[in-house]
Scaffold this motif. Structure first.
Motif, PDB file in Angstrom:
ATOM      1  N   LYS A  22       0.841  -1.193   0.000  1.00 20.31           N
ATOM      2  CA  LYS A  22       0.000   0.000   0.000  1.00 20.31           C
ATOM      3  C   LYS A  22       0.883   1.252   0.000  1.00 20.31           C
ATOM      4  N   LEU A  23       0.404   2.287  -0.665  1.00 23.26           N
ATOM      5  CA  LEU A  23       1.089   3.580  -0.693  1.00 23.26           C
ATOM      6  C   LEU A  23       0.037   4.673  -0.576  1.00 23.26           C
ATOM      7  N   GLN A  24       0.259   5.607   0.337  1.00 26.86           N
ATOM      8  CA  GLN A  24      -0.673   6.720   0.521  1.00 26.86           C
ATOM      9  C   GLN A  24       0.061   8.034   0.327  1.00 26.86           C
ATOM     10  N   ILE A  25      -0.425   8.839  -0.626  1.00 24.11           N
ATOM     11  CA  ILE A  25       0.138  10.167  -0.867  1.00 24.11           C
ATOM     12  C   ILE A  25      -0.965  11.182  -0.597  1.00 24.11           C
ATOM     13  N   LYS A  26      -0.760  12.048   0.373  1.00 25.56           N
ATOM     14  CA  LYS A  26      -1.749  13.052   0.742  1.00 25.56           C
ATOM     15  C   LYS A  26      -1.302  14.417   0.239  1.00 25.56           C
ATOM     16  N   ILE A  27      -2.105  15.022  -0.649  1.00 20.82           N
ATOM     17  CA  ILE A  27      -1.833  16.374  -1.137  1.00 20.82           C
ATOM     18  C   ILE A  27      -2.558  17.340  -0.211  1.00 20.82           C
ATOM     19  N   ASN A  28      -1.814  18.014   0.631  1.00 17.54           N
ATOM     20  CA  ASN A  28      -2.423  18.832   1.680  1.00 17.54           C
ATOM     21  C   ASN A  28      -3.032  20.119   1.136  1.00 17.54           C
ATOM     22  N   ASN A  29      -4.058  20.581   1.834  1.00 17.81           N
ATOM     23  CA  ASN A  29      -4.796  21.780   1.442  1.00 17.81           C
ATOM     24  C   ASN A  29      -4.257  22.995   2.184  1.00 17.81           C
ATOM     25  N   ALA A  30      -4.187  24.128   1.471  1.00 21.15           N
ATOM     26  CA  ALA A  30      -3.778  25.384   2.106  1.00 21.15           C
ATOM     27  C   ALA A  30      -4.826  26.471   1.870  1.00 21.15           C
ATOM     28  N   ASN A  31      -5.980  26.079   1.318  1.00 24.43           N
ATOM     29  CA  ASN A  31      -7.039  27.062   1.086  1.00 24.43           C
ATOM     30  C   ASN A  31      -7.573  27.600   2.416  1.00 24.43           C
ATOM     31  N   ARG A  32      -8.181  28.774   2.335  1.00 21.64           N
ATOM     32  CA  ARG A  32      -8.713  29.400   3.555  1.00 21.64           C
ATOM     33  C   ARG A  32     -10.142  29.844   3.319  1.00 21.64           C
ATOM     34  N   THR A  33     -11.022  29.426   4.203  1.00 22.84           N
ATOM     35  CA  THR A  33     -12.435  29.805   4.117  1.00 22.84           C
ATOM     36  C   THR A  33     -12.713  30.939   5.098  1.00 22.84           C
ATOM     37  N   ILE A  34     -13.311  32.032   4.591  1.00 19.44           N
ATOM     38  CA  ILE A  34     -13.651  33.163   5.452  1.00 19.44           C
ATOM     39  C   ILE A  34     -15.119  33.529   5.240  1.00 19.44           C
ATOM     40  N   THR A  35     -15.680  34.240   6.191  1.00 20.09           N
ATOM     41  CA  THR A  35     -17.080  34.663   6.109  1.00 20.09           C
ATOM     42  C   THR A  35     -17.150  36.147   5.805  1.00 20.09           C
ATOM     43  N   MET A  36     -17.835  36.489   4.709  1.00 24.92           N
ATOM     44  CA  MET A  36     -17.984  37.880   4.307  1.00 24.92           C
ATOM     45  C   MET A  36     -19.320  38.422   4.817  1.00 24.92           C
ATOM     46  N   ILE A  37     -19.342  39.706   5.121  1.00 27.33           N
ATOM     47  CA  ILE A  37     -20.581  40.328   5.586  1.00 27.33           C
ATOM     48  C   ILE A  37     -21.615  40.292   4.455  1.00 27.33           C
ATOM     49  N   ASP A  38     -22.767  39.717   4.754  1.00 31.13           N
ATOM     50  CA  ASP A  38     -23.899  39.639   3.819  1.00 31.13           C
ATOM     51  C   ASP A  38     -23.614  38.775   2.587  1.00 31.13           C
ATOM     52  N   GLN A  39     -22.482  38.079   2.539  1.00 30.10           N
ATOM     53  CA  GLN A  39     -22.190  37.222   1.392  1.00 30.10           C
ATOM     54  C   GLN A  39     -21.928  35.766   1.783  1.00 30.10           C
ATOM     55  N   GLY A  40     -21.898  35.509   3.082  1.00 28.43           N
ATOM     56  CA  GLY A  40     -21.651  34.146   3.514  1.00 28.43           C
ATOM     57  C   GLY A  40     -20.188  33.758   3.363  1.00 28.43           C
TER      58      GLY A  40
END
Length: 237
Positions: A22-40
């Motif tokens: 078995k081989l596991q390669i994890k491509i890690n995430n660096a995205n960032r989720t933010i909350t905007m006023i009145d836009q979610g």
């Protein structure tokens, strides 16, 4: 258990005698989720984080018919010493996985520069004298200091800023040359790899096995052991 007919695993120039199941390669995430006023919520897309690799390999203490050795049988002490040098050497190295069908047809390959994060050695009476080693690698990206020249009306000054420059996964797209229609010859130079030549001539680095097989009788060792100055035959695409 996967044998040489399926996968070849290289840690630097060390070929594992038994390919991991078995081989596991994890491509890690660096995205960032933010909350905007009145836009979610919105998602700020970033360059992917460093990939992580995990696998467990079997290191035999006796020679088995399904195990593969580049230069004759080596006991577990040889491979454990190699793993320790990769860990304590504080230098990145190449992690290569070559995947093939049982008839020799190439599938695709993995070739990345990594660091040895940690490894765990396990001994089990059910396995006799053999060892199992769980290895964790992390992708390595080159970095350095970028020097920027700023021209002023009155004077020219050089400003040095510590900017980390990462190349892995971010290189500018290049257009590969068309695959050769007939066999050609390439003189292997210092710093080149069969993977890089396959990328140049075929547009697919995993086809390095085509070049290796065409020159196997003149290469002493594996795909990583090509000597500079050797005239290689590049098979037609």
């Amino acid at each position: 258990m996967i044998t040489k007919s399926g996968y070849d695993f290289y840690l630097d120039k060390c070929l594992l005698p038994v390919a991991p199941g078995k081989l596991q390669i994890k491509i890690n995430n660096a995205n960032r989720t933010i909350t905007m006023i009145d836009q979610g919520e919105i998602n700020l897309l970033k360059v992917p984080g460093l990939s992580e690799v995990e696998f467990e390999c079997e290191i035999p203490q006796v020679e088995y018919p399904f195990a593969v050795y580049k230069s004759g049988f080596q006991g577990a002490a040889y491979f454990l010493g190699w793993f320790e040098r990769l860990k304590t050497g504080c230098s990145p190295f190449q992690f290569i996985v070559s995947r093939r069908m049982r008839d020799g047809t190439g599938l695709f390959g993995t070739n990345m520069k990594v660091s040895m994060e940690d490894y765990q050695i396990a001994e089990d009476a059910d396995d006799g004298f053999d060892l199992k080693v769980k290895i964790r690698l992390k992708q390595f990206r080159e970095y350095g200091t970028r020097v920027i020249k700023i021209k002023n009306i009155q004077e020219t000054q050089t400003v040095s800023e510590g900017v980390m420059t990462a190349f892995a996964g971010q290189s500018r797209a290049v257009q590969s040359a068309p695959a050769p229609s007939v066999n050609s010859t390439h003189t292997f130079r210092e710093g080149e790899t069969l993977w890089g030549l396959a990328k140049r001539y075929y547009g697919d680095g995993s086809r390095y096995t085509d070049i290796y097989e065409a020159n196997r009788d003149r290469i002493r060792g594996g795909p990583l052991d090509v000597e500079p100055g050797l005239a290689l035959t590049i098979p037609a695409g």
